[in-house]
Scaffold this active site. Sequence first.
Site, PDB file in Angstrom:
ATOM      1  N   HIS A   1       7.713 -22.904 -22.565  1.00 50.88           N
ATOM      2  CA  HIS A   1       7.498 -21.436 -22.879  1.00 50.88           C
ATOM      3  C   HIS A   1       8.106 -20.869 -24.221  1.00 50.88           C
ATOM      4  O   HIS A   1       7.736 -20.048 -24.996  1.00 50.88           O
ATOM      5  CB  HIS A   1       8.036 -20.609 -21.791  1.00 50.88           C
ATOM      6  CG  HIS A   1       7.923 -19.221 -21.643  1.00 50.88           C
ATOM      7  ND1 HIS A   1       6.581 -18.518 -21.803  1.00 50.88           N
ATOM      8  CD2 HIS A   1       9.045 -18.157 -21.588  1.00 50.88           C
ATOM      9  CE1 HIS A   1       6.938 -17.230 -21.790  1.00 50.88           C
ATOM     10  NE2 HIS A   1       8.278 -17.056 -21.771  1.00 50.88           N
TER      11      HIS A   1
ATOM     12  N   TYR B   1       0.553 -14.945 -11.170  1.00 56.44           N
ATOM     13  CA  TYR B   1       1.610 -16.029 -10.663  1.00 56.44           C
ATOM     14  C   TYR B   1       2.959 -15.561 -10.408  1.00 56.44           C
ATOM     15  O   TYR B   1       3.802 -16.114  -9.690  1.00 56.44           O
ATOM     16  CB  TYR B   1       1.743 -17.064 -11.902  1.00 56.44           C
ATOM     17  CG  TYR B   1       2.241 -16.655 -13.094  1.00 56.44           C
ATOM     18  CD1 TYR B   1       3.624 -16.265 -13.226  1.00 56.44           C
ATOM     19  CD2 TYR B   1       1.362 -16.660 -14.184  1.00 56.44           C
ATOM     20  CE1 TYR B   1       4.127 -15.750 -14.265  1.00 56.44           C
ATOM     21  CE2 TYR B   1       1.904 -16.015 -15.448  1.00 56.44           C
ATOM     22  CZ  TYR B   1       3.255 -15.578 -15.693  1.00 56.44           C
ATOM     23  OH  TYR B   1       3.763 -15.371 -16.811  1.00 56.44           O
ATOM     24  N   GLU B   2       3.081 -14.294 -10.736  1.00 53.68           N
ATOM     25  CA  GLU B   2       4.415 -13.766 -10.429  1.00 53.68           C
ATOM     26  C   GLU B   2       4.440 -13.213  -8.805  1.00 53.68           C
ATOM     27  O   GLU B   2       5.225 -12.832  -8.186  1.00 53.68           O
ATOM     28  CB  GLU B   2       4.679 -12.509 -11.160  1.00 53.68           C
ATOM     29  CG  GLU B   2       4.978 -12.839 -12.576  1.00 53.68           C
ATOM     30  CD  GLU B   2       4.964 -11.320 -13.458  1.00 53.68           C
ATOM     31  OE1 GLU B   2       5.969 -10.769 -13.482  1.00 53.68           O
ATOM     32  OE2 GLU B   2       3.738 -10.892 -14.018  1.00 53.68           O
TER      33      GLU B   2
ATOM     34  N   HIS C   1       1.201 -10.568 -13.792  1.00 58.59           N
ATOM     35  CA  HIS C   1       0.581 -11.889 -13.660  1.00 58.59           C
ATOM     36  C   HIS C   1       0.224 -12.043 -12.301  1.00 58.59           C
ATOM     37  O   HIS C   1       1.203 -11.899 -11.388  1.00 58.59           O
ATOM     38  CB  HIS C   1       1.215 -12.891 -14.557  1.00 58.59           C
ATOM     39  CG  HIS C   1       1.392 -12.872 -15.862  1.00 58.59           C
ATOM     40  ND1 HIS C   1       2.267 -12.092 -16.437  1.00 58.59           N
ATOM     41  CD2 HIS C   1       0.646 -13.163 -16.734  1.00 58.59           C
ATOM     42  CE1 HIS C   1       2.443 -11.831 -17.727  1.00 58.59           C
ATOM     43  NE2 HIS C   1       1.299 -12.693 -18.236  1.00 58.59           N
TER      44      HIS C   1
ATOM     45  N   ASN D   1      -0.283 -22.656 -28.758  1.00 57.13           N
ATOM     46  CA  ASN D   1       0.156 -24.160 -28.545  1.00 57.13           C
ATOM     47  C   ASN D   1      -1.116 -24.673 -28.312  1.00 57.13           C
ATOM     48  O   ASN D   1      -2.206 -24.358 -27.749  1.00 57.13           O
ATOM     49  CB  ASN D   1       1.148 -24.564 -27.104  1.00 57.13           C
ATOM     50  CG  ASN D   1       0.335 -23.870 -26.171  1.00 57.13           C
ATOM     51  OD1 ASN D   1       0.491 -22.549 -25.832  1.00 57.13           O
ATOM     52  ND2 ASN D   1      -0.038 -24.773 -25.376  1.00 57.13           N
TER      53      ASN D   1
ATOM     54  N   MET E   1      -3.187 -17.548 -18.407  1.00 57.93           N
ATOM     55  CA  MET E   1      -2.853 -17.352 -17.025  1.00 57.93           C
ATOM     56  C   MET E   1      -2.954 -15.415 -16.718  1.00 57.93           C
ATOM     57  O   MET E   1      -2.380 -15.186 -15.990  1.00 57.93           O
ATOM     58  CB  MET E   1      -1.428 -17.645 -16.534  1.00 57.93           C
ATOM     59  CG  MET E   1      -1.174 -19.373 -16.987  1.00 57.93           C
ATOM     60  SD  MET E   1       0.672 -19.572 -16.689  1.00 57.93           S
ATOM     61  CE  MET E   1       0.498 -21.227 -17.439  1.00 57.93           C
ATOM     62  N   SER E   2      -3.855 -15.058 -17.812  1.00 61.05           N
ATOM     63  CA  SER E   2      -4.066 -13.666 -17.462  1.00 61.05           C
ATOM     64  C   SER E   2      -5.580 -13.231 -18.100  1.00 61.05           C
ATOM     65  O   SER E   2      -6.351 -13.915 -17.995  1.00 61.05           O
ATOM     66  CB  SER E   2      -3.088 -13.000 -18.555  1.00 61.05           C
ATOM     67  OG  SER E   2      -3.222 -13.274 -19.693  1.00 61.05           O
TER      68      SER E   2
ATOM     69  N   SER F   1       2.151 -12.119 -24.193  1.00 55.36           N
ATOM     70  CA  SER F   1       3.536 -12.760 -24.289  1.00 55.36           C
ATOM     71  C   SER F   1       3.824 -12.688 -25.876  1.00 55.36           C
ATOM     72  O   SER F   1       2.988 -13.412 -26.647  1.00 55.36           O
ATOM     73  CB  SER F   1       3.444 -14.112 -23.955  1.00 55.36           C
ATOM     74  OG  SER F   1       3.105 -14.077 -22.407  1.00 55.36           O
TER      75      SER F   1
END
Length: 276
Positions: A251, A89-90, A87, A239, A215-216, A34
């Site tokens: 995000h 989560y997608e 991802h 972060n 998350m990846s 990202s």
Amino acid sequence: MILDKEYSVKLAEARSYLVERVTVLPELGVILGSGLGGFANLVEEKVVIPYKDIPHFPISTVEGHAGQLVFGKVQGRSVVVMQGRFHFYEGYTMQEVTFPIRVMQVLGVTGLIVTNAAGGINSAFSSGNLVLIKDHLNLMGDNPLRGANLSNLGPRFPDLSEGYNLEWRQKALGIAKELGINPQEGIYVAVCGPNYETPAEIRYMRTIGADMVGMSTVPEVIVANHGGMKVLGISCVTNMAAGILGQKLSHVEVMETAGRIEKQFVNFVQALVKVL
Ligand code: HPA
């Protein structure tokens, strides 16, 4: 999509499509996380192929992910760059998330640089740090190798005791020093998302040995190892994780921090491509 004979057919179709369009087959794969897509601008003799055009490729839906494969040369090495990833989560299955890694494998890629944006758990880290991944914890609750094993792609029970190649990590530390970058080293824990973690979850993750969370990456690294690739992993701490500084996570912050260190990150990856 599950691991069966059909999967091999799909892989072969994706491979043929790409082989017809790409002039030089890649030896090294790079996955851009990202906000870190800028590395793709360095690729010379580019052949850009949108995911949507490749047979059986999923399509990425997250903001900040371009969704294309970029083939070409960086520092004289032939590379394939994933600008944007899939991802869990997608809603994709683990086999879909890692389909591009399999495509790389059947194109002859033997090494992978995988990058991500992550939340810092280790309190010695701060937002904007680059971290070399030493090892990972899989808390995603699933595994891309679940199902029948396709033995032409790798062994049933692959070894992950050096999932992130030690020699490559050492080389990366050397390169970083030359560039005046002082990367941290750490253990990456992968969760499904898409919510950011709770402070209690972060305390738990710290207890079990995690330094950063995202998350990846873990599915791709499992598959790359299964397929016999060497892996280097880099997290960009965008972060500090939930509850650490007591602030809210967003995000927007993740993308802003990634944007802020993108130039340094791109220089680092460029130098790495030369030596790995
Ligand atoms: N948690 C999970 N994934 C992330 C984070 C985080 O704090 N930051 C960037 N990706």
